[in-house]
Design an enzyme around this catalytic site. Structure first.
Site, PDB file in Angstrom:
ATOM      1  CB  SER A 158      45.137  32.933  31.345  1.00 17.24           C
ATOM      2  OG  SER A 158      44.364  31.767  31.535  1.00 17.24           O
ATOM      3  CE1 TYR A 171      40.130  35.566  30.675  1.00 19.59           C
ATOM      4  CE2 TYR A 171      41.292  33.511  30.255  1.00 19.59           C
ATOM      5  CZ  TYR A 171      41.021  34.590  31.084  1.00 19.59           C
ATOM      6  OH  TYR A 171      41.650  34.695  32.299  1.00 19.59           O
TER       7      TYR A 171
HETATM    8  N1  LIG Z   1      40.215  33.735  38.236  1.00 20.35           N
HETATM    9  C1  LIG Z   1      40.786  32.923  37.365  1.00 20.35           C
HETATM   10  O1  LIG Z   1      40.488  31.713  37.322  1.00 20.35           O
HETATM   11  C2  LIG Z   1      41.844  33.433  36.407  1.00 20.35           C
HETATM   12  C3  LIG Z   1      42.691  32.514  35.769  1.00 20.35           C
HETATM   13  C4  LIG Z   1      43.686  32.959  34.925  1.00 20.35           C
HETATM   14  C5  LIG Z   1      43.838  34.321  34.705  1.00 20.35           C
HETATM   15  N2  LIG Z   1      42.986  35.203  35.325  1.00 20.35           N
HETATM   16  C6  LIG Z   1      43.199  36.633  35.078  1.00 20.35           C
HETATM   17  O2  LIG Z   1      43.567  37.231  36.297  1.00 20.35           O
HETATM   18  C7  LIG Z   1      43.223  38.629  36.269  1.00 20.35           C
HETATM   19  C8  LIG Z   1      42.519  39.011  37.548  1.00 20.35           C
HETATM   20  O3  LIG Z   1      41.262  38.352  37.606  1.00 20.35           O
HETATM   21  P1  LIG Z   1      40.573  37.879  38.970  1.00 20.35           P
HETATM   22  O4  LIG Z   1      40.614  36.415  38.981  1.00 20.35           O
HETATM   23  O5  LIG Z   1      41.150  38.630  40.118  1.00 20.35           O
HETATM   24  O6  LIG Z   1      39.045  38.313  38.670  1.00 20.35           O
HETATM   25  P2  LIG Z   1      38.115  39.454  39.336  1.00 20.35           P
HETATM   26  O7  LIG Z   1      36.938  39.520  38.436  1.00 20.35           O
HETATM   27  O8  LIG Z   1      37.918  39.174  40.757  1.00 20.35           O
HETATM   28  O9  LIG Z   1      38.995  40.782  39.242  1.00 20.35           O
HETATM   29  C9  LIG Z   1      39.200  41.477  38.046  1.00 20.35           C
HETATM   30  C10 LIG Z   1      39.223  42.960  38.362  1.00 20.35           C
HETATM   31  O10 LIG Z   1      39.548  43.671  37.143  1.00 20.35           O
HETATM   32  C11 LIG Z   1      38.694  44.793  37.092  1.00 20.35           C
HETATM   33  N3  LIG Z   1      38.518  45.233  35.702  1.00 20.35           N
HETATM   34  C12 LIG Z   1      37.965  44.533  34.675  1.00 20.35           C
HETATM   35  N4  LIG Z   1      37.918  45.284  33.582  1.00 20.35           N
HETATM   36  C13 LIG Z   1      38.449  46.493  33.902  1.00 20.35           C
HETATM   37  C14 LIG Z   1      38.651  47.692  33.175  1.00 20.35           C
HETATM   38  N5  LIG Z   1      38.301  47.809  31.902  1.00 20.35           N
HETATM   39  N6  LIG Z   1      39.232  48.733  33.827  1.00 20.35           N
HETATM   40  C15 LIG Z   1      39.599  48.633  35.120  1.00 20.35           C
HETATM   41  N7  LIG Z   1      39.408  47.524  35.870  1.00 20.35           N
HETATM   42  C16 LIG Z   1      38.829  46.473  35.253  1.00 20.35           C
HETATM   43  C17 LIG Z   1      37.373  44.316  37.665  1.00 20.35           C
HETATM   44  O11 LIG Z   1      36.551  45.402  38.084  1.00 20.35           O
HETATM   45  C18 LIG Z   1      37.840  43.451  38.834  1.00 20.35           C
HETATM   46  O12 LIG Z   1      37.967  44.172  40.038  1.00 20.35           O
HETATM   47  C19 LIG Z   1      42.410  38.817  34.989  1.00 20.35           C
HETATM   48  O13 LIG Z   1      43.228  39.349  33.970  1.00 20.35           O
HETATM   49  C20 LIG Z   1      41.982  37.411  34.637  1.00 20.35           C
HETATM   50  O14 LIG Z   1      41.726  37.252  33.270  1.00 20.35           O
HETATM   51  C21 LIG Z   1      42.013  34.781  36.170  1.00 20.35           C
END
Ligand SMILES: NC(=O)c1ccc[n+]([C@@H]2O[C@H](COP(=O)([O-])OP(=O)(O)OC[C@H]3O[C@@H](n4cnc5c(N)ncnc54)[C@H](O)[C@@H]3O)[C@@H](O)[C@H]2O)c1
Length: 279
Positions: A158, A171
């Protein structure tokens, strides 16, 4: 014309929705078969982010199949190393090889300042967003080494893995740790022509930020804020005049790392951040 990852197999965690689904579709568009895992149920105690569902994962599978690529899916909590390894092993058995790992699964947090974060919430964050990234790579990498063709591992960190934001210290700590995992695997796996890099997204338009709790975190001054109210605050983080990026913007960076176009790039952090790190 062949695709940019034609004939390769990618193992993607958190693939039911959001960025993980987008990565599965983008890599499939460019010729990869997919091993997709997700927990598909609520696992976080203190959150306003809705959980993914088995239907979400099934939709990812339909999208990949619609591109005439093969997909193996499993409902797995990536905190469980044995279950994660069993899923990857079965996926590789079905699809024949492993070339790409995208450790993307992650959770958001409750918005507490670090001095008010409970031990439970801290541990949960570290277990999912840090330890599970290591476990996911550990589960998949023996197949890459055995294949003898090298490979590419992409970890989702991130902007919060490169600098701090307030109200999400656990986080930020976990995502900084992901960069450490990336660098360690990169120096250890280079001898096998396995490259390891991170993508470091800014806000991405997925359920992780598109939910009531996050809108309230960004706009505590409003009673019922929505995405339009959050947008100007999100935009303040950026150099480019946009509030957030789309999942496909991260998927294109993942695709670059997954493809041979980046064949000699390893050990780097790639912000996809609209210039957030400049501020
Ligand atoms: N959305 C943002 O603004 C953002 C910004 C920077 C980084 N991220 C990172 O990007 C990645 C993807 O997030 P996203 O934005 O698609 O969010 P999201 O919540 O839509 O998707 C995350 C997915 O990970 C799955 N997940 C969570 N914990 C899990 C576990 N223990 N086992 C298996 N699956 C699990 C969830 O069920 C979900 O489907 C994450 O690592 C998040 O921290 C997101």
């Amino acid at each position: 014309m062949t695709g940019r990852v034609e004939g390769k197999v990618a193992f993607i965690t958190g693939a039911a929705r959001g960025q993980g689904r987008s990565h599965a579709v983008r890599l499939a568009e460019e010729g990869a078969d997919i091993i997709a895992v997700d927990v598909c149920k609520p696992i976080v105690k203190n959150t306003t982010i809705p959980a993914s569902t088995p239907e979400d994962l099934a939709e990812t599978a339909d999208l990949v199949k619609g591109l005439n690529r093969r997909i193996f899916t499993a409902e797995v909590d990536v905190r469980d190393y044995d279950a994660t390894k069993a899923a990857v092993d079965s996926g590789v058995e079905q699809l024949g090889r492993l070339d790409i790992i995208v450790a993307n699964a992650g959770i958001g947090n409750g918005g507490d300042t670090l001095d008010k974060t409970s031990e439970y919430d801290w541990q949960e964050m570290v277990d999912v967003n840090l330890s599970s990234v290591w476990k996911s790579v550990k589960a998949g990498v023996p197949h890459m080494i055995a294949g003898g063709r090298g490979g590419s591992i992409i970890l989702t960190s991130s902007v919060g893995g490169l600098k701090a934001y307030p109200h999400c210290g656990s986080y930020v700590a976990a995502k900084h740790g992901v960069v450490g995992i990336m660098r360690s695997f990169a120096v250890e796996l280079g001898q096998h022509m396995i490259r390891v890099n991170t993508v470091n997204p800014t806000h991405v338009s997925t359920p992780m930020i598109m939910n009531e709790g996050t809108w309230k975190l960004f706009r505590p001054d409003l009673e019922n804020p929505g995405p339009d109210d959050m947008a100007p605050i999100c935009q303040m983080f950026h150099t480019l005049p946009i509030p957030w990026v789309e999942p496909k913007d991260i998927s294109n960076a993942v695709l670059f790392f997954a493809s041979d176009e980046s064949r000699y790039i390893t050990g780097v952090t790639l912000p996809v951040d609209a210039g957030s790190c400049l501020k």
